[in-house]
Design an enzyme around this catalytic site. Structure first.
Site, PDB file in Angstrom:
ATOM      1  N   SER A 156      35.499  -9.643 -32.289  1.00  0.00           N
ATOM      2  CA  SER A 156      36.262 -10.787 -31.792  1.00  0.00           C
ATOM      3  C   SER A 156      36.222 -11.940 -32.791  1.00  0.00           C
ATOM      4  CB  SER A 156      35.717 -11.238 -30.437  1.00  0.00           C
ATOM      5  OG  SER A 156      34.399 -11.726 -30.559  1.00  0.00           O
ATOM      6  N   ASP A 302      25.641  -9.359 -26.623  1.00  0.00           N
ATOM      7  CA  ASP A 302      24.452 -10.129 -26.984  1.00  0.00           C
ATOM      8  C   ASP A 302      23.359 -10.059 -25.928  1.00  0.00           C
ATOM      9  OD1 ASP A 302      25.429 -10.885 -29.429  1.00  0.00           O
ATOM     10  OD2 ASP A 302      26.194 -12.819 -28.750  1.00  0.00           O
ATOM     11  N   ARG A 333      21.057  -3.096 -33.602  1.00  0.00           N
ATOM     12  CA  ARG A 333      20.345  -3.563 -32.410  1.00  0.00           C
ATOM     13  C   ARG A 333      20.026  -2.458 -31.416  1.00  0.00           C
ATOM     14  NH1 ARG A 333      22.911  -9.376 -31.375  1.00  0.00           N
ATOM     15  NH2 ARG A 333      21.624 -10.529 -32.860  1.00  0.00           N
TER      16      ARG A 333
END
Length: 420
Positions: A156, A302, A333
């Site tokens: 994004s 996130d 992550r």
């Protein structure tokens, strides 16, 4: 910096930290307004509350120069926003970064800019140890208006950068998404800021249901009278999670009307059994026996590290899905979440595009690594609330990227943190 956290429950009231996502966008729009002669010089300054925000502020100062050198440090948002914004204004600019940023992708934004007046000279240097500032690329040629096409499921941040740059150009532009938009809340936040600064963006949908943004050219950014930076739901989630893990935390300053999708943490925690009380200016979360959950994180990537920490202490098996893009953050992550929770004794499986986590009453504690990733460090601190033995976090100073006061606030809420 390495820290040792002795297990314990947190309690107290805290002002939620400021949102770097909102601040990045506001600062860029503010600078563009001032460059166009439409600034509000009496407006209060946005504080430099994290390394990422300091990187954006330093880059914006460079826009006053004929050939700017834009050092983005390790801020992916800064780099991806400033690439099109700078080239809407300049004929040449040099972009630098530290850590993993020089190796994070800028395609397909790069290719779209190349189709619209820009040429890139990439610096493909091998990775070097330490926090060295390395040249990422030199870009030449002013960005031109026209038709742009981007996938909505890659970043994004590419979309935000173009939405902020295209109003500056001579001629109208169109930005057409070729897939469904993921992390849509961040684009919504961009559109909110653009609206606050008087920029018009018309939104339609294609026959396939994908967004098309129509952006008139030659627009003027106009700085509003007040400087108001939202509080950050992404970082607030860590404190609400500490409340859910047997603590009692009240946060002030959060807006449920915000476009930040990470506010979904409230609903997720409620579904898992945490006690949530929403006041006029506060949100309180206190602990209970937590239930497992299945969460599609395509719009809230996130939250994955903190969600995984909570799920490792829930009663049952939880699932995190649609998390592929997390492999291209400050760290991979999914791998690093798996790594730190495994070291703490969690039952976790990396499924490639997501995680499966079978919770247990407590974790064992141990030594984990921050992987130079602020969200991994903060999630490991949250997990300490459910451990039987101390948690040592190596590389804990990574929190400075988004939240330098994290451990000060952790201590203020009753946490026992020692530098080791």
């Amino acid at each position: 910096m390495n820290v040792k956290i002795n297990p314990g429950k947190l309690a107290g009231t805290l002002q939620a930290p400021l949102s770097k996502s909102h601040a990045h966008r506001f600062l860029i729009a503010q600078k563009l307004a001032r460059l166009q002669g439409n600034g509000n010089e009496s407006a209060s300054d946005v504080p430099s509350f994290s390394q990422d925000i300091e990187a954006t502020k330093n880059c914006l100062v460079q826009l006053d120069k004929k050939k700017p050198f834009l050092d983005c440090w390790e801020s992916g948002s800064t780099l991806r926003f400033m690439l099109p914004v700078a080239m809407a204004l300049k004929k040449e600019a040099v972009f630098l970064g530290t850590g993993q940023l020089p190796y994070r992708p800028i395609s397909p934004l790069k290719e779209e800019m190349e189709l619209h007046g820009c040429s890139f000279t990439m610096k493909n240097s091998p990775p070097k140890a330490g926090n060295r500032h390395m040249e990422i690329c030199t870009v030449r040629g002013r960005l031109t208006s026209g038709s742009y096409r981007l996938a909505g499921n890659i970043s994004s941040q590419f979309i935000t950068g173009l939405l902020m740059a295209l109003p500056l150009l001579d001629g109208d532009s169109k930005l057409e998404l070729t897939t469904a938009l993921e992390s849509a809340g961040y684009v919504d936040l961009t559109l909110d800021v653009l609206r606050d600064f008087g920029i018009k963006v018309n939104i339609e949908t294609s026959p396939q249901g994908f967004y098309i943004y129509e952006i008139p050219g030659n627009q003027q950014y106009i700085e509003p009278a007040r400087t108001t930076i939202q509080c950050d739901w992404s970082n607030a989630a860590f404190w609400l999670a500490c409340g859910a893990l047997g603590g009692d935390i009240t946060l002030t300053g959060l807006e449920l009307s915000s476009s930040q999708r990470d506010k979904q943490i409230v609903h997720i925690l409620e579904e898992m059994g945490a006690h949530i009380t929403i006041g006029d200016i506060s949100i309180r979360c206190h602990g209970a026996s937590l239930l497992p959950a299945e969460v599609d994180v395509s719009q809230i990537p996130d939250l994955v590290p903190v969600l995984a920490a909570i799920m490792s202490l829930a009663d049952g098996t939880s699932m995190i899905s649609n998390a592929e893009r997390l492999r291209l953050k400050e760290s991979d992550r999914l791998r690093t979440v798996f790594d730190f929770l495994s070291r703490l004794g969690a039952d976790i499986t990396d499924g490639g595009s997501g995680l499966s986590i079978t919770g247990q009453p407590s974790l064992s504690g141990g030594t984990v690594y921050g992987h130079n990733d602020h969200r991994i460090v903060m999630a490991a601190a949250v997990a300490s609330c459910g451990c039987n033995a101390p948690v040592i976090i190596r590389g804990a100073d990574a929190v400075a990227k988004s939240y330098p006061e994290f451990f000060d606030d952790f201590t203020a809420l009753g946490g026992n943190v020692q530098e080791v």
